[in-house]
Design a protein around this motif. Structure first.
Motif, PDB file in Angstrom:
ATOM      1  N   LYS A   1       0.840  -1.202   0.000  1.00 33.64           N
ATOM      2  CA  LYS A   1       0.000   0.000   0.000  1.00 33.64           C
ATOM      3  C   LYS A   1       0.875   1.252   0.000  1.00 33.64           C
ATOM      4  O   LYS A   1       1.993   1.242   0.497  1.00 33.64           O
ATOM      5  CB  LYS A   1      -0.928   0.005   1.217  1.00 33.64           C
ATOM      6  CG  LYS A   1      -1.918  -1.138   1.213  1.00 33.64           C
ATOM      7  CD  LYS A   1      -2.767  -1.132   2.458  1.00 33.64           C
ATOM      8  CE  LYS A   1      -3.710  -2.345   2.436  1.00 33.64           C
ATOM      9  NZ  LYS A   1      -4.354  -2.546   3.725  1.00 33.64           N
ATOM     10  N   SER A   2       0.318   2.334  -0.505  1.00 35.86           N
ATOM     11  CA  SER A   2       0.986   3.624  -0.541  1.00 35.86           C
ATOM     12  C   SER A   2       0.731   4.353   0.782  1.00 35.86           C
ATOM     13  O   SER A   2      -0.380   4.347   1.299  1.00 35.86           O
ATOM     14  CB  SER A   2       0.427   4.430  -1.717  1.00 35.86           C
ATOM     15  OG  SER A   2       1.014   5.688  -1.768  1.00 35.86           O
ATOM     16  N   VAL A   3       1.780   4.977   1.331  1.00 35.87           N
ATOM     17  CA  VAL A   3       1.685   5.680   2.615  1.00 35.87           C
ATOM     18  C   VAL A   3       2.265   7.084   2.439  1.00 35.87           C
ATOM     19  O   VAL A   3       3.339   7.256   1.865  1.00 35.87           O
ATOM     20  CB  VAL A   3       2.449   4.914   3.714  1.00 35.87           C
ATOM     21  CG1 VAL A   3       2.484   5.698   5.014  1.00 35.87           C
ATOM     22  CG2 VAL A   3       1.849   3.534   3.938  1.00 35.87           C
ATOM     23  N   SER A   4       1.554   8.082   2.986  1.00 35.86           N
ATOM     24  CA  SER A   4       2.033   9.463   2.922  1.00 35.86           C
ATOM     25  C   SER A   4       2.464   9.943   4.306  1.00 35.86           C
ATOM     26  O   SER A   4       2.129   9.341   5.331  1.00 35.86           O
ATOM     27  CB  SER A   4       0.933  10.384   2.380  1.00 35.86           C
ATOM     28  OG  SER A   4      -0.045  10.615   3.375  1.00 35.86           O
ATOM     29  N   ARG A   5       3.138  11.071   4.306  1.00 40.67           N
ATOM     30  CA  ARG A   5       3.552  11.707   5.566  1.00 40.67           C
ATOM     31  C   ARG A   5       2.342  11.983   6.456  1.00 40.67           C
ATOM     32  O   ARG A   5       2.357  11.697   7.651  1.00 40.67           O
ATOM     33  CB  ARG A   5       4.283  13.005   5.245  1.00 40.67           C
ATOM     34  CG  ARG A   5       4.702  13.801   6.477  1.00 40.67           C
ATOM     35  CD  ARG A   5       4.946  15.239   6.167  1.00 40.67           C
ATOM     36  NE  ARG A   5       3.678  15.863   5.777  1.00 40.67           N
ATOM     37  CZ  ARG A   5       3.549  17.132   5.458  1.00 40.67           C
ATOM     38  NH1 ARG A   5       4.591  17.926   5.471  1.00 40.67           N
ATOM     39  NH2 ARG A   5       2.376  17.630   5.122  1.00 40.67           N
TER      40      ARG A   5
END
Length: 183
Positions: A26-30
């Motif tokens: 999965k993509s994770v952001s700040r």
């Protein structure tokens, strides 16, 4: 393998944004990982003896910080060409084996490491809940071997940030292996 120290903390410096691939696919952001009272961004890798020396205690400290409202994210920015142990599949394996309580993200282009001015593994960036840098120091006095007694520099700093929004004025730089940059 040269040892390197990052620069001292630039208080108030704002955490650059990111969106990277986690080991779970999965993509994770700040913004996804910010805790109620702060965020620890750490640049680590699998092969570094400095990281290996602290990893079990680092995981334990991260679990304690979660209780205090401080979340953590780990970013791996090394070029795995000459260090296959740092490849994505190995990241997935170590995260599973060690039961990482934090996302372990791949910085394949190395742009996030450049945005943070990360220079070594481990390199720790402690932010308050306003994304303002309050700590850029060592985990403890360990080097390539685990220190016999720990001062818990990182834990104490992040606890202070959680409680006050401010990091300690006195900080000792981390030491580690240089980030393996692509040529």
């Amino acid at each position: 393998m040269a040892s390197i120290n990052p620069p001292v903390c630039e208080f108030g410096w704002q955490a650059p944004d990111f969106r990277l691939l986690n080991v779970d696919g999965k993509s994770v952001s700040r913004d996804d990982v910010m805790g109620k009272h702060g965020l620890l961004v750490m640049f680590i890798c699998n092969h570094c003896p400095y990281v290996k020396a602290i990893l079990p205690r680092l995981i334990a400290d991260v679990r304690e910080l979660q209780v205090l409202g401080v979340n953590t994210v780990a970013i791996m920015s090394n070029d795995p060409t000459d260090y296959p142990e740092d490849g994505f599949e190995h990241m997935q394996t170590i995260a599973k084996e060690m039961v990482f309580p934090f996302p372990y993200l791949l910085d394949e282009t190395q742009q996030i490491a450049k945005n943070y001015d990360a220079v070594c593994t481990p390199d720790f960036f402690g932010f308050n809940n306003q994304f303002a840098l309050q700590y850029r120091g060592r985990f403890d006095e360990s080097r390539k071997e685990t220190a016999p007694e720990s001062t818990r520099d990182l834990f104490k700093a992040m606890k202070l940030i959680a409680e006050t929004g401010q990091g300690p004025k006195e900080q000792i730089a981390s030491i580690g292996c240089s980030i393996k940059w692509k040529i």
